[in-house]
Design a protein around this motif. Structure first.
Motif, PDB file in Angstrom:
ATOM      1  N   GLY A 393       0.805  -1.213   0.000  1.00 40.06           N
ATOM      2  CA  GLY A 393       0.000   0.000   0.000  1.00 40.06           C
ATOM      3  C   GLY A 393       0.838   1.262   0.000  1.00 40.06           C
ATOM      4  O   GLY A 393       0.564   2.208  -0.753  1.00 40.06           O
ATOM      5  N   CYS A 394       1.903   1.290   0.824  1.00 39.35           N
ATOM      6  CA  CYS A 394       2.762   2.479   0.877  1.00 39.35           C
ATOM      7  C   CYS A 394       3.512   2.667  -0.441  1.00 39.35           C
ATOM      8  O   CYS A 394       3.751   3.793  -0.883  1.00 39.35           O
ATOM      9  N   LEU A 397       1.093   4.253  -2.937  1.00 37.51           N
ATOM     10  CA  LEU A 397       0.935   5.682  -2.645  1.00 37.51           C
ATOM     11  C   LEU A 397       2.157   6.463  -3.123  1.00 37.51           C
ATOM     12  O   LEU A 397       2.034   7.507  -3.766  1.00 37.51           O
ATOM     13  N   VAL A 407      -1.178   2.084   5.185  1.00 35.71           N
ATOM     14  CA  VAL A 407      -2.630   2.069   4.980  1.00 35.71           C
ATOM     15  C   VAL A 407      -3.310   1.159   5.994  1.00 35.71           C
ATOM     16  O   VAL A 407      -4.495   1.348   6.307  1.00 35.71           O
ATOM     17  N   ASP A 411      -5.785   3.736   8.034  1.00 33.68           N
ATOM     18  CA  ASP A 411      -6.652   3.715   6.852  1.00 33.68           C
ATOM     19  C   ASP A 411      -7.336   5.060   6.637  1.00 33.68           C
ATOM     20  O   ASP A 411      -7.550   5.494   5.506  1.00 33.68           O
ATOM     21  N   PHE A 414      -4.745   7.295   4.767  1.00 29.23           N
ATOM     22  CA  PHE A 414      -4.105   6.849   3.528  1.00 29.23           C
ATOM     23  C   PHE A 414      -4.923   5.854   2.706  1.00 29.23           C
ATOM     24  O   PHE A 414      -4.614   5.616   1.541  1.00 29.23           O
ATOM     25  N   GLY A 415      -5.964   5.273   3.295  1.00 24.55           N
ATOM     26  CA  GLY A 415      -6.693   4.207   2.616  1.00 24.55           C
ATOM     27  C   GLY A 415      -7.384   4.626   1.340  1.00 24.55           C
ATOM     28  O   GLY A 415      -7.310   3.933   0.322  1.00 24.55           O
ATOM     29  N   ALA A 418      -4.935   5.126  -1.467  1.00 21.04           N
ATOM     30  CA  ALA A 418      -4.349   3.846  -1.880  1.00 21.04           C
ATOM     31  C   ALA A 418      -5.326   3.058  -2.739  1.00 21.04           C
ATOM     32  O   ALA A 418      -4.940   2.469  -3.764  1.00 21.04           O
ATOM     33  N   ARG A 419      -6.579   3.052  -2.354  1.00 25.53           N
ATOM     34  CA  ARG A 419      -7.575   2.305  -3.134  1.00 25.53           C
ATOM     35  C   ARG A 419      -7.771   2.921  -4.517  1.00 25.53           C
ATOM     36  O   ARG A 419      -7.944   2.209  -5.518  1.00 25.53           O
TER      37      ARG A 419
END
Length: 554
Positions: A393-394, A397, A407, A411, A414-415, A418-419
């Motif tokens: 995830g990082c 990003l 994330v 979340d 950053f969630g 990321a999604r």
């Protein structure tokens, strides 16, 4: 996110990991005694309080002028309070045109006051939490071919052979421009010293400018060709900093393996790029030592050919160990252990105990848990949580230039980003594009008011022909990128997609269209003027929105 069986972490004990490593043909260094990580390390005039380093990961959250904002300050304060003896501040651009994104850190006279406050806050956090100071190194960087100072690619290249893979904004640096950049690094080092840092790192890895010089075999003149010339940039920077700031610790984060095909890779076997060849990296390290470095942070890149995480870990720590054994007088920092989760500190202790590294670095793992070092120093590593689950995830990003953090741990912050970025991952979109049935008299085309040849542009995208895919879109749309953002596709093309009927998951036509348009714009394909048929009549279009502009062209 698609995860291979090999990447899944199923180990509940150290013995399981060690047995798996042995089964794969190597002995994983491991120690139940973590006390060696608590020992201080002298580096020149600087004394690092322990053997734990917070590795640099770009946060993409700097202010517009490059100064570290409150979010970045809080992140590094947590790392300092969390027990790390060495804080390696993320990539800080030495010039505005060398920023990898508009939110990258940058040092300048104009923001020096804020940098002083930032460094002071890191030290205060360590003193409040641990009653001791912390060593701070600021990483100096220039994104080179990956420069995006205004958000769009503006590649600055070190050899002409890279120009063909870049867009029309690409510039090959002249010898005079290179000399000016060497000077800029030295000036930035002086600013880092004024800000209160103990040292600077000359970033020479992961396709940064200095690393690009190491593989500039096709560049002519004093900065390319033979190794002495290719290493001249980074060694000149080190010598310049040492000469003007002798009391400043100088480190280099060196990519000792970059698995690109020869001649563009570095540290690779000429005939088989999957194999490392340390003959040139060892020579470069010797040159750096002669130039005056105090610390070496070893990393690798281009390991796509290695499928099992244990193999990747072994690959990286093996190279770091060989460098440390060859040059025992210079402390080497080894990293790449995040996948090992709560067992990573034990492997790090094993590396240090065996003399295969002097320090251990944590990057993604420290994002997930800034208190790792404190837990290790207490000898309580078996229970530290949360841990990095290597979800990428990082990385997603960071690659997208979005504010970067864990994330899983946060979340809320950053969630969402990321999604959104995950939706646009090239590997995911190619997999999604492969679900297109390539229908004749396609229902999706009938559902598109503009009549776009959707199977045609998706087929071109799957084949890697961005120019052709964009041309197909432009045949029907004057503003295809804007259309991909505004069109209610769920009611139109995607609403008619066969895959949506069969599986409930239509092919993401809009996402693929947007990706094609961005790639075409950044690659220069979108600069061609729209060609409309001239009818001879004169008319006035009222409104300059997407519909009005398209009507005017048509």
């Amino acid at each position: 996110m698609k995860l291979s069986d090999l990447e899944a972490f199923r180990f509940t004990s150290a013995w399981e990991i060690r047995d798996e490593a042995q089964r794969r043909g190597f002995a994983l260094p491991y120690s139940d005694d973590l006390s060696i990580l608590m020992q201080p390390l002298g580096v020149g005039r600087v004394k690092i309080p322990n053997r734990l380093c917070a590795q640099p990961i770009e946060s993409c959250a700097a202010e517009a002028d490059g100064s570290p904002g409150q979010e970045i300050a809080m992140r590094y304060a947590k790392l300092a309070a969390g027990g790390f003896g060495l804080i390696w501040v993320e990539a800080c651009a030495v010039a505005s045109e060398g920023r990898s994104n508009p939110n990258q850190l940058m040092l300048s006279e104009g923001n020096l006051v804020r940098w002083k406050q930032f460094v002071a806050e890191i030290r205060k956090a360590a003193l409040r939490s641990l009653n001791r100071d912390v060593v701070i190194v600021i990483q100096l960087s220039h994104a080179g071919r990956h420069s995006r100072p205004d958000g769009a690619p503006m590649p600055l290249l070190v050899q002409p052979s890279h120009a063909q893979s870049c867009n029309e904004r690409a510039v090959v640096l002249t010898d005079d421009a290179v000399k000016a950049l060497v000077r800029q690094y030295v000036i930035s080092a002086g600013l880092a010293k004024e800000a209160g840092a103990d040292g600077v790192d000359i970033k020479c890895c992961h396709d940064d400018l200095a690393a690009s010089f190491l593989s500039a075999r096709t560049r002519e003149g004093e900065w390319g060709g033979r190794l002495e010339n290719r290493a001249r940039f980074v060694t000149h920077v080190v010598r310049g900093v040492r000469s003007e700031h002798p009391d400043l610790m100088v480190a280099v984060r060196l990519g000792v393996y970059d698995g690109k095909p020869y001649p563009f890779g570095f540290g690779v076997d000429r005939d088989d790029t999957r194999k490392p060849d340390l003959s040139e990296p060892l020579r470069v390290v010797r040159m750096l030592i002669e130039a005056g470095i105090s610390l070496l942070n070893v990393t690798v890149s281009g390991l796509g050919h290695i499928t099992h995480p244990l193999d990747r870990i072994t690959f990286e720590i093996e190279l770091a160990g060989r460098i440390q054994k060859a040059f025992p007088s210079v402390p080497v920092i080894a990293g790449g252990l995040s996948w090992l989760r709560r067992f990573a500190p034990n492997v790090g202790a094993g590396l240090v105990s065996a003399g295969r590294a002097a320090m251990v670095g944590f990057g993604r793992a420290a994002l997930a848990n800034p208190d790792i070092a404190a837990e290790v120093l207490k000898g309580a590593n078996a229970g530290w949580a949360p841990v990095c689950v290597t979800c990428r995830g990082c990385e997603i990003l960071n690659a997208g230039g979005a504010r970067t953090g864990c994330v899983v741990a946060d979340d809320t912050s950053f969630g969402v980003s990321a999604r959104q970025l995950y939706r646009m991952l090239p590997e995911r979109l190619l997999e999604e594009a492969s679900r297109c049935h390539q229908c004749v008299d396609a229902p999706c085309v009938k559902g598109c008011p503009a009549g776009v040849d959707i199977p045609g542009f998706i087929r071109a995208y799957r084949e890697g022909n961005i120019g052709s895919a964009y041309s197909i879109l432009r045949d029907s749309l004057v503003l295809p990128e804007m259309c991909s953002q505004l069109c209610p596709v769920w009611m139109l093309c995607e609403g008619r997609c066969i895959e949506g009927i069969l599986t409930g998951r239509p092919v993401p036509i809009r996402d693929i269209q947007y990706t094609v348009c961005v790639a075409a714009r950044e690659g220069g394909h979108a600069q061609r003027p729209a060609q409309g048929m001239r009818g001879g009549a004169r008319l006035c279009v009222v409104g300059a929105g997407p519909a009005g502009l398209s009507a005017a062209v048509e």
